[in-house]
Design a protein around this motif. Structure first.
Motif, mmCIF file in Angstrom:
data_model
loop_
_atom_site.group_PDB
_atom_site.id
_atom_site.type_symbol
_atom_site.label_atom_id
_atom_site.label_comp_id
_atom_site.label_asym_id
_atom_site.label_seq_id
_atom_site.Cartn_x
_atom_site.Cartn_y
_atom_site.Cartn_z
ATOM 1 N N MET C 92 6.832 -22.274 22.648
ATOM 2 C CA MET C 92 6.674 -23.606 22.064
ATOM 3 C C MET C 92 7.532 -23.708 20.817
ATOM 4 O O MET C 92 7.508 -22.827 19.964
ATOM 5 N N GLY C 93 8.294 -24.779 20.722
ATOM 6 C CA GLY C 93 9.103 -24.999 19.525
ATOM 7 C C GLY C 93 8.231 -25.670 18.485
ATOM 8 O O GLY C 93 7.451 -26.561 18.802
ATOM 9 N N GLY C 114 16.069 -17.780 17.313
ATOM 10 C CA GLY C 114 15.216 -17.655 18.489
ATOM 11 C C GLY C 114 15.982 -17.081 19.679
ATOM 12 O O GLY C 114 15.433 -16.317 20.479
ATOM 13 N N ARG C 161 16.353 -25.744 15.443
ATOM 14 C CA ARG C 161 15.927 -24.373 15.677
ATOM 15 C C ARG C 161 14.804 -24.322 16.719
ATOM 16 O O ARG C 161 14.781 -23.474 17.607
ATOM 17 N N ALA C 162 13.865 -25.293 16.602
ATOM 18 C CA ALA C 162 12.743 -25.312 17.534
ATOM 19 C C ALA C 162 13.218 -25.633 18.949
ATOM 20 O O ALA C 162 12.699 -25.099 19.921
ATOM 21 N N ILE C 165 15.509 -22.870 21.625
ATOM 22 C CA ILE C 165 14.966 -21.903 22.589
ATOM 23 C C ILE C 165 14.537 -22.598 23.881
ATOM 24 O O ILE C 165 13.936 -21.980 24.747
#
Lengths: 297, 287, 363
Positions: C92-93, C114, C161-162, C165
């Motif tokens: 999960m982001g 990540g 960033r979230a 991934i």
């Protein structure tokens, strides 16, 4: 103190006061005079006398004395002692600081421990030496307790390097706690949570986030501890009454020496050597501070 | 929701999830380590007190003889009196030297701020031991000009001690000055007709009381524990006498050490708990 | 709690997964943070949880993220029960309130972090980090550290960033609350744009109703660990299911009223009533200021709906006018500023209500 007007508006200033040096400078004269007489003059004297013989003629003999083997040994031991106590002190102090920040922020344990660290970090000298002598010395509390339950313990180690290391840790660890707590407080819980949400486990957090972030402040604190131990005198002097195991005790021997005349100025050379070592450590320290400030602000 | 995060570490949830179990393990480990640290720091202090109340070694009967002796021995009494006097003089002189200078620099010479700061913090970098070597010739002169009846009185050490306490005093006062608007306060007072002395004594000082108190207590604690300078310059202050007495009677020394330690502890604990502002960080050179 | 089915929109066809919270409970000592929360987020849907601090919305998000353990209930992602899965296995982001960027890494390194944990090669991870930074419009700031960026830029990086991934779910924990008003509005729309572009199932937690109403497909209003209402923003705003929702979302006038079947008598005016209101009898109608209109009174007429204007406040395009209705209290009316000119302080006005349904609650 310079007599040229400060940059800025020299014209405006001089037209107001009618002098080249503004009157307001008079306000800092007592302070500067005192500092000059009791801080700067002694420092200069150390340097000058390190290069002078007892009659004031310039010489390199004192500095040459630094290369004698017993002096070199003492210097080496001093550095060893400072390095070992700084390293152990930094590791244990960082551990203790971590234990403190992992508890409640305004809890009883943390408040008492921080206050105690403030006291113990500057605790030293005769009192500390005696506290250890009565604990683990030949007739010490722990020594006797161990002997009573049949373990043959003696306190002889206390008066050697190993003893100095343990005793120094008594103020090095609290100093580390004081210096390192703010750095640990700067570590945000979100960083661990962000690492977890990005797929990292605890190991990844320490490896990629916490350790890289805490390394500069840790090294900075280590250097501070090194300088602190290197400059320490009173504890060693009270514990080891004769000889010159480490440099501070060599200086004592040189100052109080009544047998060999003309040795006083060797003390100056030794002191100069100390200043150089401490200055290097402190310069590295402030460099580290700036580096870690870049991240933690 | 900040409470939620702290709650995590202090109160594990009731269900036995992996997180709850590891949190419990961590709390036990933390408690064990904290106890070990506490032992390392408490044992020497407890041993001091234990030995100061035993007549022989640990098997001897309890006694307060050593404690009583502190008050009777003339040498100790003189040293105690001199050290307290020294502590007071040092605090007062250092305050009188630093506070006006720092206020003045803030008001009129902001360009000197960095210089004054550097000079004040310099003694942290130069070991006291090094300064002693430099002070030795200066103290020869001081001894030369000291009137005969005060000969060898350690009170002259105040000159050197002012330098030693300067970094700590500077930090404490600087924190205090930063928390009030010195310039506006001074300008307001001046506009009402106050002279510089009045500004200092009636306006700045009252607003700085806790910082000044802080600085003074720190200096007192530092001076009472000072050994390096006194012993190497051959003056008998409390710590030096304590060290000398040790050669004759360790019981008295231990009692004396315990007493002076308790005094400094009480002083500094009072400082860190009573004073709302946290004390300036202390890194003493007295080791 | 009521759940209203929304018409299936185009977004529902996106690639996201369904997330179900089933009977989630969480207790902190004596405080109940979550009291049996049920919530289904459809694939690709953007749900905002709205409520005052301490209402349990953040706890719900942290349970979904796996940052805390539930005392009871299940968390389902797609067909998988993830209740016992640790955070780092949940995929999960997450975007936090603030300060979540790693300060010793540049924006690019943060976004790539990540991927680095997933052992993706450096070139590939830099390429994807670059893409993500472009998505949030920060390509030019890729080599900056957190402290060299503004708060809004930092939060964009955190979003990138979230998303880097390619998580199954995006969790936003008050990501805008530390920013100032202007940045907030732009970043809010930015988050929505990116979310629609990626098509990811999203849970957004906020205490700011404007934020929630502006971006979400559906808004869930929470109070004391329970979901009070879940529905599209317009419905939550105009047809509040409970008194709490009516008072928490938007401004409401409380005016004495009597319910008769499907209408209420509000000071003599008949207004339709939301079904969840009190069945009959006396109560208070909760009326939005923008559902209140004013008519000038010049002929000296009186009545329960006539009162004196005691204050006007100019809010730009709209103005708010406070009318003193005597025993019925003060009523706030909101209207376009262009129409508010005739109602200066001291003038007399007649209050009328638009025929929007209102909620009537017990006194």
């Amino acid at each position: 103190m310079t007599s040229t007007p400060v940059d800025g508006e020299p014209a405006a200033r001089s037209s107001r006061t009618g002098r080249r040096v503004p009157l307001s400078w008079l306000g800092v004269v007592p302070f500067l005079a005192y500092i000059g007489l009791f801080l700067l003059l002694p420092t200069v004297l150390v340097v000058v006398q390190a290069f002078a013989d007892p009659d004031g003629r310039p010489t390199l003999d004192n500095v040459r004395a630094l290369s004698e083997s017993y002096v070199l040994t003492a210097f080496w031991r001093s550095i060893e002692l400072s390095f070992v106590t700084a390293l152990i002190g930094a590791v244990l102090g960082a551990l203790l600081a971590y234990l403190l920040v992992s508890g409640p922020a305004d809890g009883f344990v943390r408040r008492v421990a921080t206050a105690a660290a403030g006291v113990l970090a500057q605790f030293g000298g005769v009192t500390l030496a005696f506290a250890f002598i009565v604990s683990v010395g030949n007739q010490g509390l722990i020594t006797l307790l161990l002997q009573n339950i049949g373990i043959g313990a003696s306190g002889g180690w206390l008066y050697q390097m190993s003893g100095l290391i343990v005793v120094y840790l008594y103020f090095q660890i609290p100093l580390m706690v004081l210096v390192f707590l703010p750095a640990l407080d700067g570590v945000k819980p979100q960083w661990r949570e962000a690492t977890e949400s990005l797929g990292g486990n605890s190991w990844a957090y320490w490896r990629h986030v916490a350790v890289p972030l805490l390394t500069p402040p840790f090294l900075g604190a280590f250097l501070l501890l090194f300088a602190n131990a290197f400059a320490a005198y009173a504890t060693a002097a009270a514990l080891i009454s004769q000889g010159g195991v480490i440099i501070p005790l060599q200086i004592r021997a040189a100052i109080t020496s009544e047998t060999v005349l003309g040795r006083e100025n060797v003390a100056n050379a030794l002191a100069l050597g100390m200043v150089v070592v401490v200055a290097v450590a402190m310069a590295l320290y402030s460099w580290m501070q700036r580096r870690s400030a870049r991240w933690l602000r | 929701m900040a409470a939620v995060t702290t709650e995590l570490t202090t109160a594990p949830p009731k269900n036995q999830g992996a997180r709850a179990r590891s949190a419990l393990r961590f709390r036990i480990g933390r408690a064990v380590l904290l106890v070990l640290f506490a032992l390392f720091f408490a044992v020497p202090l407890l041993a001091l007190i234990e030995f100061s109340t035993r007549s022989n070694d640990l098997t001897g009967p309890r006694t307060l003889e050593y404690w009583r002796y502190i008050g009777q021995d003339p040498e100790i009494r003189t040293a105690l009196r001199d050290s307290v006097l020294l502590a007071l003089i040092t605090s007062v002189v250092a305050l009188a030297l630093l506070l006006p200078t720092m206020v003045w620099v803030r008001l009129r010479l902001p360009k000197l701020h960095r210089v004054v700061e550097f000079l004040c913090l310099l003694p942290l970098t130069i070991p006291a031991l090094v300064l002693v070597v430099g002070w030795a010739p200066i103290y020869l002169w001081i001894a030369y000009f000291t009137p005969a009846q005060f000969d060898s009185s350690p009170v002259v050490l105040a000159f050197a001690y002012v330098i030693l306490v300067m970094p700590y005093m500077y930090r404490s006062l600087d924190a205090g000055l930063s928390s009030i608007d010195v310039r506006t306060l001074a300008e307001a007072a001046r506009s009402l007709g106050a002279g510089w002395f009045t500004v200092m004594a009636r306006v700045i000082m009252p607003n700085m009381l806790s910082a000044v108190l802080n600085a003074a207590l720190l200096s007192v604690a530092l001076v009472l524990g000072e050994f390096t300078v006194a012993s190497l310059l051959n003056y008998d202050n409390l710590q030096v006498v304590m060290n000398n007495v040790a050669q004759i009677s360790s019981g008295v020394t231990v009692a004396l050490a315990a007493a002076s330690l308790m005094f400094v502890f009480v002083l500094l604990f009072a400082l860190s708990f009573v004073g709302r502002r946290r004390p300036a960080r202390v890194i003493a050179e007295e080791k | 709690m009521t759940e209203t089915d929304t018409p299936v929109t185009a977004e529902a066809t996106r690639a996201g997964v369904e997330v179900r919270l089933e009977g989630l409970r969480r207790q902190y000592g004596a405080v109940t943070a979550l009291d049996g929360l049920d919530l289904t987020i459809k694939p690709g849907e953007f749900i905002a949880l709205l409520g005052p601090s301490g209402c349990g919305k953040t706890t719900a998000l942290r349970l979904l993220a796996g940052l805390e353990d539930a005392d009871g209930g299940r968390v389902m992602v797609g067909d998988k029960d993830v209740t016992r899965l640790p955070t780092n296995k949940r995929d999960m982001g997450m975007v936090f309130q603030a300060y979540s960027l790693f300060p010793h890494m540049t924006a690019r390194q943060n976004v790539a972090f990540g991927l680095r944990l997933r052992k993706i090669g450096e070139t590939e991870r830099n390429r994807r980090a670059g893409e993500m930074l472009e998505l949030v419009g920060l390509s030019a700031q890729a080599d900056r550290y957190a402290h060299q960026m503004s708060g809004g830029q930092q939060q964009r990086v955190a979003l990138a960033r979230a998303l880097a991934i390619r998580p199954t779910v995006l969790l936003l924990d008050e990501p805008l609350s530390a920013l100032d008003a202007k940045v907030r509005a732009t970043l809010r729309d930015e988050i929505r744009r990116v979310q629609l572009e990626v098509g990811i199932t999203t849970l957004f937690v906020t205490h700011d109703q404007e934020e929630a109403l502006a971006v979400a497909d559906r808004v869930g209003v929470m109070n004391a660990g329970r979901l009070e209402q879940l529905g599209p923003p317009t419905e939550v705003y105009s047809r509040p299911a409970t008194p709490f929702v009516a008072q928490f979302v938007g401004l409401s006038n409380r005016i004495p009223a009597t319910v008769n079947g499907s209408t209420a008598d509000v000071l003599g005016a008949a207004v339709p009533v939301i079904p969840s209101s009190v069945d009959s009898g006396e109560g208070f109608a909760l009326v939005r200021p923008e559902a209140v209109d004013l008519l000038p009174v010049t002929d000296g007429a009186t009545g329960p709906l006539v009162g004196q204007v005691i204050a006007t406040s100019f809010l730009g395009a709209v103005s708010r006018i406070t009318v003193d209705l005597g025993p019925a209290g003060l009523v706030l009316a909101q209207m376009p500023t262009s129409q508010a000119g005739g109602f200066g302080s001291g003038s007399v006005a007649r209050v009328t209500f638009r025929p929007d349904p209102v909620l009537v609650v017990k006194g």
